[in-house]
Design a protein around this motif. Structure first.
Motif, short mmCIF file in Angstrom:
data_model
loop_
_atom_site.label_atom_id
_atom_site.label_comp_id
_atom_site.label_asym_id
_atom_site.label_seq_id
_atom_site.Cartn_x
_atom_site.Cartn_y
_atom_site.Cartn_z
N ARG A 72 7.90 -1.07 3.07
CA ARG A 72 6.82 -0.22 3.78
C ARG A 72 5.21 -0.41 3.59
O ARG A 72 4.53 -0.36 4.17
CB ARG A 72 7.15 1.36 3.10
CG ARG A 72 6.29 2.34 3.87
CD ARG A 72 6.57 3.47 3.13
NE ARG A 72 8.05 4.14 3.18
CZ ARG A 72 8.79 4.98 2.55
NH1 ARG A 72 7.76 5.23 1.62
NH2 ARG A 72 9.80 5.22 2.63
N ASP A 73 5.13 -1.10 2.56
CA ASP A 73 3.68 -1.52 2.09
C ASP A 73 3.54 -3.20 2.58
O ASP A 73 2.38 -3.44 2.17
CB ASP A 73 3.38 -1.66 0.53
CG ASP A 73 4.16 -2.54 -0.30
OD1 ASP A 73 5.01 -3.27 0.29
OD2 ASP A 73 4.17 -2.53 -1.56
N GLY A 74 4.33 -3.61 3.28
CA GLY A 74 4.07 -4.93 3.65
C GLY A 74 4.68 -6.01 3.04
O GLY A 74 4.52 -7.42 3.53
N SER A 75 4.75 -5.90 1.76
CA SER A 75 5.36 -7.00 0.73
C SER A 75 6.72 -7.43 1.28
O SER A 75 7.47 -6.45 1.91
CB SER A 75 5.49 -6.55 -0.69
OG SER A 75 6.32 -5.08 -0.99
N GLN A 76 7.31 -8.58 0.83
CA GLN A 76 8.60 -8.96 1.30
C GLN A 76 9.55 -8.77 -0.08
O GLN A 76 9.29 -9.05 -1.05
CB GLN A 76 8.56 -10.53 1.56
CG GLN A 76 8.41 -10.63 3.01
CD GLN A 76 8.48 -12.33 3.57
OE1 GLN A 76 7.33 -12.83 3.34
NE2 GLN A 76 9.65 -12.45 3.85
N ALA A 77 10.74 -8.57 0.52
CA ALA A 77 11.79 -8.35 -0.68
C ALA A 77 12.72 -9.62 -0.76
O ALA A 77 12.88 -10.12 0.53
CB ALA A 77 12.52 -6.91 -0.27
N LEU A 78 13.05 -9.80 -1.85
CA LEU A 78 14.08 -11.06 -1.71
C LEU A 78 15.69 -10.52 -1.12
O LEU A 78 15.95 -11.57 -0.49
CB LEU A 78 14.37 -11.49 -3.28
CG LEU A 78 13.31 -12.11 -3.92
CD1 LEU A 78 13.46 -12.17 -5.36
CD2 LEU A 78 12.63 -13.17 -3.52
#
Length: 329
Positions: A72-78
């Motif tokens: 949701r905050d724009g970060s990428q998850a593995l």
């Protein structure tokens, strides 16, 4: 016009975008902006979501496609277990295959179609991994240990014990006697460890679990980059393994583990190997809405609702009907 979907696994909700359908694929910065805009509860579409799932051509031999995950905050998850089930369903229907591999950030994972959980509730089984207990994969520091398994960490809590497992998302897990009473503490700890802190500088997913009986859990997760979520697929998988490691008399690895969550339930399976484990996650893959949207709005991450067409699928009603028959307590 491009079709995107709103989907969920255990009501861990996402928008799903297939980049191969676009005339000009979005760049990573564009996808990050789109994720923030789409998922916003007020400015986004359909009340927002927990994240954005992106289907791209595979760069790994043997994988049908590649999945990217944006929080949701724009970060990428593995990795995202609930999201992978919905991507698996999308690819199964697109390519008319029931078992194949999907490339994720750190592994090519096996997925397969599973029998419906109930009428109108499609399900998929997905591999979760790789599994690691190593400090370098969990990225913790200043906790005076190289491995966290059923260990007290006074720096974090004076009462709780913790287990840390990467799958490959990092998860910090604690078993509590009453999940409802522990909710506020989960929020406090999750927030603390996902802001600037000396213990998990890159943040960590925090899950609390209550044992309901043999091979039966309730899990709630404060997810890195998201906050409280209805369900976290990798979190429930990692917690199932922690359940087995910490309470082996309560777990039969030859049987499925039922994991309830605020959004419903999943089942998990622990597969011991000579060197470690691999995990299996089984649950719904629900499509709630089909959305027709101009491609330029995706690039701009701004939405003119007059030009967007939304169609409900009716699958959410089937899912909620299923969940009401499977309440944990």
């Amino acid at each position: 016009m491009v079709n995107i979907e709103k989907v969920h696994g255990s009501q861990n909700s996402f928008f799903l975008l297939d980049q191969t359908l676009l005339q000009t694929p979005l760049t990573v910065p564009e996808l990050q902006c789109l994720a923030v805009s789409l998922t916003d509860a007020h400015k986004g579409l359909l009340g927002g979501s927990d994240g954005l799932l992106v289907v791209q051509p595979s760069t790994c031999e043997g994988a049908l496609a590649r999945m990217l995950i944006f929080n949701r905050d724009g970060s990428q998850a593995l990795m995202c277990g609930n999201g992978l089930r919905t991507v698996a369903r999308y690819l199964a229907e697109k390519y008319h295959q029931n078992a194949f591999r999907v490339q994720t950030a750190e592994a090519s994972l096996q997925v397969k179609k599973y029998p419906e959980l109930a009428p109108g509730v499609p399900a998929f089984s997905v591999e979760i991994g790789p599994v690691s207990f190593a400090k370098e994969d969990l990225l913790f520091q200043n906790l005076h240990t190289e491995k966290i398994i059923n260990r007290r960490l006074p720096e974090l809590s004076s009462e709780l014990t913790f287990t840390a497992i990467a799958v490959p998302n990092p998860h910090l897990i604690s078993f509590v006697p009453d999940i409802k009473k522990a909710h506020a503490e989960l929020g406090r700890l999750g927030k603390k460890l996902n802001q600037a802190n000396p213990y998990f500088p890159d943040g960590v997913n925090v899950s609390f679990a209550q044992i309901l009986g043999p091979n039966k859990l309730f899990v709630e997760t404060y997810e890195r980059g998201v906050g409280f979520t209805n369900a976290c697929g990798t979190g429930m998988s990692a917690t199932s393994l922690a359940f087995y490691l910490n309470y082996p008399d309560q777990v039969d690895v030859d049987k499925l583990i039922t994991v309830y969550n605020p959004g419903g339930l999943v089942q998990t399976k622990i597969h011991p190997q000579k060197k470690g484990y691999w995990l299996e996650l089984i649950g719904n893959a629900t499509v709630t809405h089909q959305i027709q949207i101009p491609e330029e709005q995706l690039h701009e991450a701004e939405f003119d609702r007059k030009e967007i067409t939304v169609t409900e699928t009716g699958e959410q009603e089937d899912y909620l009907r299923f969940v009401t028959t499977k309440k944990s307590h």
